[in-house]
Design a protein around this motif. Structure first.
Motif, PDB file in Angstrom:
ATOM      1  N   ALA C   7      12.741  -7.381  -1.348  1.00 13.75           N
ATOM      2  CA  ALA C   7      13.218  -6.004  -1.192  1.00 13.75           C
ATOM      3  C   ALA C   7      12.052  -5.036  -1.319  1.00 13.75           C
ATOM      4  CB  ALA C   7      14.273  -5.694  -2.246  1.00 13.75           C
ATOM      5  N   VAL C   8      11.988  -4.069  -0.423  1.00 14.69           N
ATOM      6  CA  VAL C   8      10.975  -3.008  -0.510  1.00 14.69           C
ATOM      7  C   VAL C   8      11.704  -1.687  -0.745  1.00 14.69           C
ATOM      8  CG1 VAL C   8       9.106  -1.797   0.661  1.00 14.69           C
ATOM      9  CG2 VAL C   8       9.381  -4.259   0.977  1.00 14.69           C
ATOM     10  N   ILE C   9      11.313  -1.012  -1.823  1.00 12.43           N
ATOM     11  CA  ILE C   9      11.975   0.246  -2.171  1.00 12.43           C
ATOM     12  C   ILE C   9      10.961   1.382  -2.221  1.00 12.43           C
ATOM     13  CG2 ILE C   9      13.817  -0.934  -3.442  1.00 12.43           C
ATOM     14  CD1 ILE C   9      12.406  -0.228  -6.054  1.00 12.43           C
ATOM     15  N   GLY C  10      11.440   2.592  -1.982  1.00 14.62           N
ATOM     16  CA  GLY C  10      10.552   3.757  -1.978  1.00 14.62           C
ATOM     17  C   GLY C  10      11.281   4.928  -1.344  1.00 14.62           C
ATOM     18  N   VAL C  98      11.154  -7.501  -5.928  1.00 17.70           N
ATOM     19  CA  VAL C  98      11.234  -6.133  -5.421  1.00 17.70           C
ATOM     20  C   VAL C  98       9.829  -5.530  -5.425  1.00 17.70           C
ATOM     21  CG1 VAL C  98      12.190  -3.838  -5.884  1.00 17.70           C
ATOM     22  CG2 VAL C  98      13.553  -5.884  -6.391  1.00 17.70           C
ATOM     23  N   ILE C  99       9.440  -4.892  -4.324  1.00 13.64           N
ATOM     24  CA  ILE C  99       8.166  -4.172  -4.283  1.00 13.64           C
ATOM     25  C   ILE C  99       8.460  -2.683  -4.170  1.00 13.64           C
ATOM     26  CG2 ILE C  99       6.010  -3.809  -3.020  1.00 13.64           C
ATOM     27  CD1 ILE C  99       6.235  -6.710  -2.003  1.00 13.64           C
ATOM     28  N   ARG C 119      15.258  -8.958 -11.702  1.00 15.82           N
ATOM     29  CA  ARG C 119      14.413  -9.174 -10.532  1.00 15.82           C
ATOM     30  C   ARG C 119      13.017  -8.682 -10.889  1.00 15.82           C
ATOM     31  NH1 ARG C 119      18.699 -10.983  -9.456  1.00 15.82           N
ATOM     32  NH2 ARG C 119      19.777 -11.081  -7.471  1.00 15.82           N
ATOM     33  N   PRO C 120      11.977  -9.480 -10.616  1.00 13.40           N
ATOM     34  CA  PRO C 120      10.614  -9.003 -10.864  1.00 13.40           C
ATOM     35  C   PRO C 120      10.310  -7.801  -9.979  1.00 13.40           C
ATOM     36  CG  PRO C 120      10.589 -11.162  -9.761  1.00 13.40           C
ATOM     37  CD  PRO C 120      12.016 -10.845 -10.059  1.00 13.40           C
ATOM     38  N   VAL C 121       9.600  -6.816 -10.533  1.00 14.15           N
ATOM     39  CA  VAL C 121       9.248  -5.603  -9.786  1.00 14.15           C
ATOM     40  C   VAL C 121       7.731  -5.503  -9.682  1.00 14.15           C
ATOM     41  CG1 VAL C 121       9.408  -3.083  -9.692  1.00 14.15           C
ATOM     42  CG2 VAL C 121      11.290  -4.411 -10.675  1.00 14.15           C
ATOM     43  N   ILE C 122       7.236  -5.435  -8.448  1.00 18.22           N
ATOM     44  CA  ILE C 122       5.810  -5.241  -8.211  1.00 18.22           C
ATOM     45  C   ILE C 122       5.615  -3.799  -7.749  1.00 18.22           C
ATOM     46  CG2 ILE C 122       3.834  -5.907  -6.771  1.00 18.22           C
ATOM     47  CD1 ILE C 122       6.570  -8.398  -7.514  1.00 18.22           C
ATOM     48  N   GLY C 123       4.610  -3.138  -8.300  1.00 16.64           N
ATOM     49  CA  GLY C 123       4.439  -1.716  -8.015  1.00 16.64           C
ATOM     50  C   GLY C 123       3.161  -1.401  -7.272  1.00 16.64           C
ATOM     51  N   LEU C 124       3.277  -0.507  -6.289  1.00 10.83           N
ATOM     52  CA  LEU C 124       2.121   0.031  -5.556  1.00 10.83           C
ATOM     53  C   LEU C 124       2.178   1.546  -5.680  1.00 10.83           C
ATOM     54  CD1 LEU C 124       1.703  -1.770  -2.103  1.00 10.83           C
ATOM     55  CD2 LEU C 124      -0.064  -1.413  -3.843  1.00 10.83           C
ATOM     56  N   GLY C 125       1.449   2.085  -6.646  1.00 10.46           N
ATOM     57  CA  GLY C 125       1.431   3.535  -6.806  1.00 10.46           C
ATOM     58  C   GLY C 125       2.804   4.100  -7.100  1.00 10.46           C
ATOM     59  N   THR C 126       3.510   3.499  -8.028  1.00 14.53           N
ATOM     60  CA  THR C 126       4.876   3.924  -8.310  1.00 14.53           C
ATOM     61  C   THR C 126       5.035   4.406  -9.757  1.00 14.53           C
ATOM     62  OG1 THR C 126       7.194   3.259  -8.097  1.00 14.53           O
ATOM     63  CG2 THR C 126       5.679   1.589  -8.934  1.00 14.53           C
ATOM     64  N   TRP C 127       6.242   4.487 -10.245  1.00 17.14           N
ATOM     65  CA  TRP C 127       6.570   4.987 -11.576  1.00 17.14           C
ATOM     66  C   TRP C 127       5.830   4.238 -12.692  1.00 17.14           C
ATOM     67  CZ3 TRP C 127       9.849   9.007 -12.835  1.00 17.14           C
ATOM     68  CH2 TRP C 127      10.585   9.552 -11.779  1.00 17.14           C
ATOM     69  N   ILE C 140       4.838  -4.931 -12.514  1.00 12.98           N
ATOM     70  CA  ILE C 140       3.578  -5.643 -12.319  1.00 12.98           C
ATOM     71  C   ILE C 140       2.812  -4.905 -11.226  1.00 12.98           C
ATOM     72  CG2 ILE C 140       2.587  -7.826 -11.512  1.00 12.98           C
ATOM     73  CD1 ILE C 140       5.678  -8.746 -12.529  1.00 12.98           C
ATOM     74  N   PHE C 141       1.703  -4.288 -11.594  1.00 11.10           N
ATOM     75  CA  PHE C 141       1.002  -3.467 -10.616  1.00 11.10           C
ATOM     76  C   PHE C 141       0.095  -4.308  -9.716  1.00 11.10           C
ATOM     77  CE2 PHE C 141       2.634  -0.260 -13.379  1.00 11.10           C
ATOM     78  CZ  PHE C 141       3.027   0.695 -12.461  1.00 11.10           C
ATOM     79  N   ALA C 142       0.046  -3.922  -8.456  1.00  7.67           N
ATOM     80  CA  ALA C 142      -0.811  -4.582  -7.473  1.00  7.67           C
ATOM     81  C   ALA C 142      -1.800  -3.569  -6.938  1.00  7.67           C
ATOM     82  CB  ALA C 142       0.036  -5.151  -6.343  1.00  7.67           C
TER      83      ALA C 142
END
Lengths: 158, 158, 158, 158
Positions: C7-10, C98-99, C119-127, C140-142
């Protein structure tokens, strides 16, 4: 471009005839290049998904619980909705047309929801809906699986 | 201690007879001290809520949209669900019994959901459900509003 | 056999950087053979779906409304849920990971739901989520899209 | 006339301080004549409902499961939603304002949903939300239960 999706609904405890019909409906949906959507569990849902996979089709199962592993083994994409019976709305709304194979009270709820949200319903040995109250909505009966899928695809074109 | 709740279902466009029946059902629910639950909109939902308020009862309306002001003026507590037709599940599940007054395809979906989640359904001039497929579920018909509420309360005791 | 779904959220209104990141995340998900799930609308959802389609991937869009045509043009399978914001639960539950790319308050609700349903959450410039209250849950930041998808796939194996 | 409804959110496993705060919030909501809405389970939800009942108030509990008996004993009207975590949307939407007492990731999801659907959120020892991403949304902090309810009622007037 959105893919054509056909929802197949029916009981989790199918008779032999219903299973045969559902299997053939699933095969025909896949042969015609459409995606099979169903409730992801046993009975008619499993037979239809099995048929679609036999023909190399794609299957989507929207299950009532939260555990993806409770889906039948022929589901490619599981939506573990956690919504209980409210997931019936999603099964129906995800199809551009709905094919009802046999079915009990859960299937009746899905047929009624399909009428409310304006999805054509094709029936194979399913409920008889009282005409006087249905406000112009009706199940379009098919003689066999092939005809059911043919009608579903025709009606989902509009 | 949980209060007794009775769900009243029926069309948003009621006939005169349905409106009279719904009004009387609402009054009787309030007279008997139960909470009226409904879909919060017009027609049967509004008439039933009006009846309940006339007798000083309490009304709960679970509406499909997000805007509380779309509830009818006789609703004490509005749940602006935003769930669309999936809110039908909540209307039915919130009642310990369900009274169907007339009704079209939306009401049919609620009757079927009530069967699935095991809520007794009392009918006043509503759908005929095909027996052979309903698996032992059936609508209990009442002659008038008073009898409908009496049966609903008896059946919600269990 | 169930397909891997990410899942990609934003936000529906993405910045240029978020759009670039989402596009690359979508491409990488498709390159790795996974299905892209998203909320089906504009911004990050559209950029990610566009990226997946460029690489021949499969995309699933679970939209809040009832009208399938409100999905963005890169969605293969539309679920017109009609559930409003409650569809956020389905977007998250349909991914094995989830990304989150950027995001506003809607994305925050999805991150929190992901924590609740594991669900594991991977973050790209998020909260940034306050650690003390999150009970062991963390984003988990990427550093970039490639790493985000790599981590999402690793974490969805378990 | 619609009754004023205030939603109280917080963890099912409350600390002693959170329980005291929730109890006092519930009492104050009832004293001020408003309806208490909550998730119907344990912890903060139970303490708030207990407080409201002590003062003769009315309580509504929207639970995730299908079994009404899983609600805490201080709930007058149970909505056994069967929607799982998606019921969080209903708890928040049913309040004209939301008071967060402590809380973990479930509460965070409810705060974020409240921001999305424009319900004011008053906080008592709860999450800190990162300002830069919240788009103008913010938790209004209160020093004690009385102030929290006062602010909730003021903000729900608009």
């Amino acid at each position: 471009m959105t893919k054509r999706c056909i929802a197949v609904i029916g009981s989790g405890e199918a008779t032999e005839e219903e299973s045969r019909n559902a299997l053939e409906v699933g095969r025909e949906i896949a042969r015609r290049g459409a995606v099979l959507v169903c409730g992801g569990l046993t009975g008619v849902m499993e037979a239809a998904a099995k048929g679609a996979k036999e023909m190399g089709g794609l299957t989507l199962g929207i299950i009532p619980g939260e555990d993806p592993s409770s889906a039948n083994p022929y589901i490619d994409i599981v939506i573990p909705s956690g919504l209980g019976i409210a997931r019936n709305v999603l099964v129906v709304s995800s199809g551009q047309a709905v094919i009802a194979v046999g079915g009990k009270v859960g299937t009746l709820s899905e047929i009624a929801i399909a009428f409310v949200i304006k999805r054509p319903v094709i029936g194979l040995g399913t409920w008889q809906i009282e005409k006087a109250r249905a406000g112009g909505n009706e199940i379009i009966f098919a003689r066999d699986a092939k005809e059911a899928v043919k009608k579903a695809l025709e009606l989902s074109r509009g």
